[in-house]
Design a protein around this motif. Structure first.
Motif, mmCIF file in Angstrom:
data_model
loop_
_atom_site.group_PDB
_atom_site.id
_atom_site.type_symbol
_atom_site.label_atom_id
_atom_site.label_comp_id
_atom_site.label_asym_id
_atom_site.label_seq_id
_atom_site.Cartn_x
_atom_site.Cartn_y
_atom_site.Cartn_z
ATOM 1 N N TRP A 64 1.119 -0.927 -0.013
ATOM 2 C CA TRP A 64 -0.242 -0.141 -0.249
ATOM 3 C C TRP A 64 0.853 1.719 0.272
ATOM 4 O O TRP A 64 0.051 2.291 -0.047
ATOM 5 N N SER A 65 2.027 1.610 0.125
ATOM 6 C CA SER A 65 3.244 2.200 -0.305
ATOM 7 C C SER A 65 2.538 3.281 -1.545
ATOM 8 O O SER A 65 1.742 3.011 -2.520
ATOM 9 N N PHE A 66 2.590 4.340 -1.434
ATOM 10 C CA PHE A 66 2.061 4.673 -2.777
ATOM 11 C C PHE A 66 3.416 5.129 -3.502
ATOM 12 O O PHE A 66 2.917 6.162 -4.409
ATOM 13 N N VAL A 67 4.873 4.247 -3.428
ATOM 14 C CA VAL A 67 5.501 4.389 -4.378
ATOM 15 C C VAL A 67 6.020 2.805 -4.965
ATOM 16 O O VAL A 67 6.135 2.692 -3.505
ATOM 17 N N PRO A 68 5.511 2.265 -5.402
ATOM 18 C CA PRO A 68 5.714 1.120 -5.605
ATOM 19 C C PRO A 68 6.684 0.001 -6.155
ATOM 20 O O PRO A 68 7.585 1.363 -6.988
ATOM 21 N N ASP A 69 7.765 -0.118 -5.833
ATOM 22 C CA ASP A 69 8.966 -1.271 -5.785
ATOM 23 C C ASP A 69 8.835 -0.796 -7.547
ATOM 24 O O ASP A 69 8.334 -1.636 -7.836
ATOM 25 N N HIS A 70 10.112 -0.763 -8.134
ATOM 26 C CA HIS A 70 10.044 -0.382 -10.045
ATOM 27 C C HIS A 70 9.593 1.323 -10.026
ATOM 28 O O HIS A 70 9.052 1.474 -11.595
ATOM 29 N N PHE A 71 8.411 0.915 -9.883
ATOM 30 C CA PHE A 71 7.468 2.410 -10.075
ATOM 31 C C PHE A 71 8.510 3.207 -10.964
ATOM 32 O O PHE A 71 7.876 3.840 -11.827
ATOM 33 N N ALA A 72 8.672 4.078 -10.873
ATOM 34 C CA ALA A 72 9.950 5.558 -10.897
ATOM 35 C C ALA A 72 10.678 4.621 -12.001
ATOM 36 O O ALA A 72 9.947 5.832 -13.431
ATOM 37 N N TYR A 73 11.133 3.505 -12.084
ATOM 38 C CA TYR A 73 11.688 3.113 -13.554
ATOM 39 C C TYR A 73 10.384 2.762 -14.159
ATOM 40 O O TYR A 73 10.722 2.934 -15.292
ATOM 41 N N SER A 74 9.284 2.251 -14.113
ATOM 42 C CA SER A 74 8.560 2.143 -15.209
ATOM 43 C C SER A 74 7.856 3.316 -15.730
ATOM 44 O O SER A 74 7.995 3.303 -17.000
ATOM 45 N N VAL A 75 7.664 4.168 -14.408
ATOM 46 C CA VAL A 75 7.339 5.472 -15.315
ATOM 47 C C VAL A 75 8.148 5.996 -16.477
ATOM 48 O O VAL A 75 7.910 6.955 -17.873
ATOM 49 N N GLU A 76 9.573 5.907 -15.951
ATOM 50 C CA GLU A 76 11.297 6.578 -17.101
ATOM 51 C C GLU A 76 11.267 5.990 -18.085
ATOM 52 O O GLU A 76 10.739 6.004 -19.387
ATOM 53 N N HIS A 77 10.919 4.419 -18.238
ATOM 54 C CA HIS A 77 11.527 3.960 -18.797
ATOM 55 C C HIS A 77 10.565 2.741 -19.716
ATOM 56 O O HIS A 77 10.191 2.153 -21.273
ATOM 57 N N ILE A 78 9.159 2.547 -19.159
ATOM 58 C CA ILE A 78 8.144 1.751 -19.544
ATOM 59 C C ILE A 78 7.135 2.417 -19.914
ATOM 60 O O ILE A 78 6.124 1.963 -19.728
ATOM 61 N N PRO A 79 6.420 3.017 -21.132
ATOM 62 C CA PRO A 79 5.612 3.319 -20.897
ATOM 63 C C PRO A 79 4.128 2.924 -21.190
ATOM 64 O O PRO A 79 3.292 3.553 -20.729
ATOM 65 N N SER A 80 4.247 1.794 -21.866
ATOM 66 C CA SER A 80 3.291 0.913 -22.027
ATOM 67 C C SER A 80 2.713 0.491 -20.883
ATOM 68 O O SER A 80 2.871 0.036 -19.797
ATOM 69 N N LYS A 81 1.271 0.634 -19.789
ATOM 70 C CA LYS A 81 0.678 0.350 -19.312
ATOM 71 C C LYS A 81 0.911 -1.119 -18.710
ATOM 72 O O LYS A 81 0.657 -1.698 -17.427
ATOM 73 N N ASP A 82 0.710 -1.684 -19.557
ATOM 74 C CA ASP A 82 0.777 -3.766 -19.377
ATOM 75 C C ASP A 82 1.537 -3.974 -19.305
ATOM 76 O O ASP A 82 2.213 -5.038 -18.739
ATOM 77 N N GLU A 83 3.006 -3.379 -20.360
ATOM 78 C CA GLU A 83 3.607 -3.906 -19.971
ATOM 79 C C GLU A 83 4.588 -2.934 -18.619
ATOM 80 O O GLU A 83 5.137 -4.040 -18.285
ATOM 81 N N ALA A 84 4.507 -2.172 -18.453
ATOM 82 C CA ALA A 84 4.634 -2.011 -16.774
ATOM 83 C C ALA A 84 4.258 -2.390 -15.507
ATOM 84 O O ALA A 84 4.596 -2.980 -14.866
ATOM 85 N N LEU A 85 2.917 -3.176 -16.139
ATOM 86 C CA LEU A 85 2.177 -3.923 -15.024
ATOM 87 C C LEU A 85 2.579 -5.028 -15.109
ATOM 88 O O LEU A 85 3.455 -5.813 -14.121
ATOM 89 N N LYS A 86 2.983 -5.786 -16.243
ATOM 90 C CA LYS A 86 3.389 -6.574 -15.532
ATOM 91 C C LYS A 86 5.414 -6.712 -15.649
ATOM 92 O O LYS A 86 5.485 -8.153 -14.844
ATOM 93 N N TYR A 87 5.654 -5.603 -15.373
ATOM 94 C CA TYR A 87 6.909 -6.345 -15.463
ATOM 95 C C TYR A 87 7.401 -5.474 -13.935
ATOM 96 O O TYR A 87 7.744 -6.339 -12.976
ATOM 97 N N MET A 88 6.327 -5.127 -13.281
ATOM 98 C CA MET A 88 6.588 -5.423 -11.249
ATOM 99 C C MET A 88 5.836 -6.926 -10.979
ATOM 100 O O MET A 88 6.005 -6.586 -9.557
ATOM 101 N N GLU A 89 4.577 -6.917 -11.920
ATOM 102 C CA GLU A 89 4.060 -8.566 -11.184
ATOM 103 C C GLU A 89 5.273 -9.179 -11.402
ATOM 104 O O GLU A 89 4.924 -10.170 -10.467
ATOM 105 N N GLU A 90 5.877 -8.813 -12.180
ATOM 106 C CA GLU A 90 6.829 -10.953 -12.600
ATOM 107 C C GLU A 90 8.217 -10.197 -11.007
ATOM 108 O O GLU A 90 8.689 -11.129 -11.014
#
Length: 280
Positions: A122-148
């Protein structure tokens, strides 16, 4: 809150804590009972009126401002001997540079304070979130990246810190920011259309008084072409277009395509407010 936060859900769970807790924030890893440690994130903090925690932090900040320039290391807060000159107030040095050590010092006193930090899933900055915002534009790809990487509820937090200082958001056009296929576009559109933001603001004595004080927003109560808040040619679509130059030229604000009976005033306030310093 820093200005580069986006609220995706209703903030009532956060606000409800402010009346009873001395200190409310968030951090990456949780402590037993969700109490705060010195690892809290100072870009979102709050607490009840009269909080002894904030009094302690404020006293430490005032101590720093009493330091004379020339007697402290470069980059620290200080005031010159010449009172006609401005004090040097490096934001991080006066904020994070003081609040975290001071909070840790306060914890060692053994005094009991009511603190609460949103953490872990429930943290307001999930781990790997900042990297995803900057480097993974796609929502689906970013979600997959964090879930993995074992991140739970990565797109189900109350608010998110977008790190505007290190991400390219300032270069994007409105159509890009609101494209729900993108990670940031998904968060923005969810913010505009979730909970209270889903419903237009009803006319009331309060809203009439506010519009009388700020007549520049009256035009957003008007409806053009059956739904849009600004005059001009705009194609009505069920989803945001990949690019909408005519919309940006004629309106210069974010609009919600799902409103067919006229946009809510709250949407205009969210975006137009940034152009009016006296309202921010």
């Amino acid at each position: 809150m820093d200005a580069d936060f986006v609220a995706v859900k209703d903030m009532d769970p956060i606000l409800a804590l402010l009346g009873t807790h001395d200190f409310v924030s968030y951090q990456e890893k949780g402590e037993p009972g969700q109490v705060c440690s010195a690892a809290f994130s100072s870009n979102l903090i709050g607490g009840r009126k009269g909080s002894p925690v904030f009094k302690f932090l404020w006293e430490r900040q005032k101590e720093k401002m009493r330091k004379k320039c020339g007697q402290v290391a470069p980059g620290e807060a200080c005031c010159p001997e010449n009172t006609r000159r401005s004090c040097a107030v490096p934001w991080a040095a006066l904020g994070e540079g003081i609040t975290h050590p001071a909070f840790n010092e306060l914890l060692k006193t053994g005094d009991v304070f009511e603190t609460f930090c949103f953490a872990d899933e429930w943290s307001f900055v999930p781990d790997h979130f900042a990297y995803s915002v900057e480097h993974i534009p796609s929502k689906d790809e970013a979600l997959k990246y964090m879930e993995e990487r074992g991140i739970q509820h990565s797109l189900d937090r109350i608010v998110y810190h977008l790190f505007n200082a290190i991400t390219p958001l300032h270069k994007w056009k409105c159509a890009t920011l609101l494209d729900p296929r993108r990670l940031v576009g998904h968060l923005y559109t969810e913010s505009f259309r979730s909970e209270t933001g889903r419903r237009p603001v009803q006319q009331s004595e309060e809203s009439d008084a506010w519009l009388q004080e700020h007549p520049e927003f009256v035009k957003y109560q008007q409806v053009h072409n059956g739904w849009q808040p600004c005059p001009g040619p705009v194609e009505v679509t069920e989803a945001p277009p990949s690019s909408a130059p005519s919309q940006e030229r004629s309106c210069q604000i974010f609009t919600l395509w799902e409103y067919k009976s006229g946009p809510p005033l709250s949407v205009a306030l969210n975006v137009e407010g940034q152009k009016l310093p006296r309202l921010v």
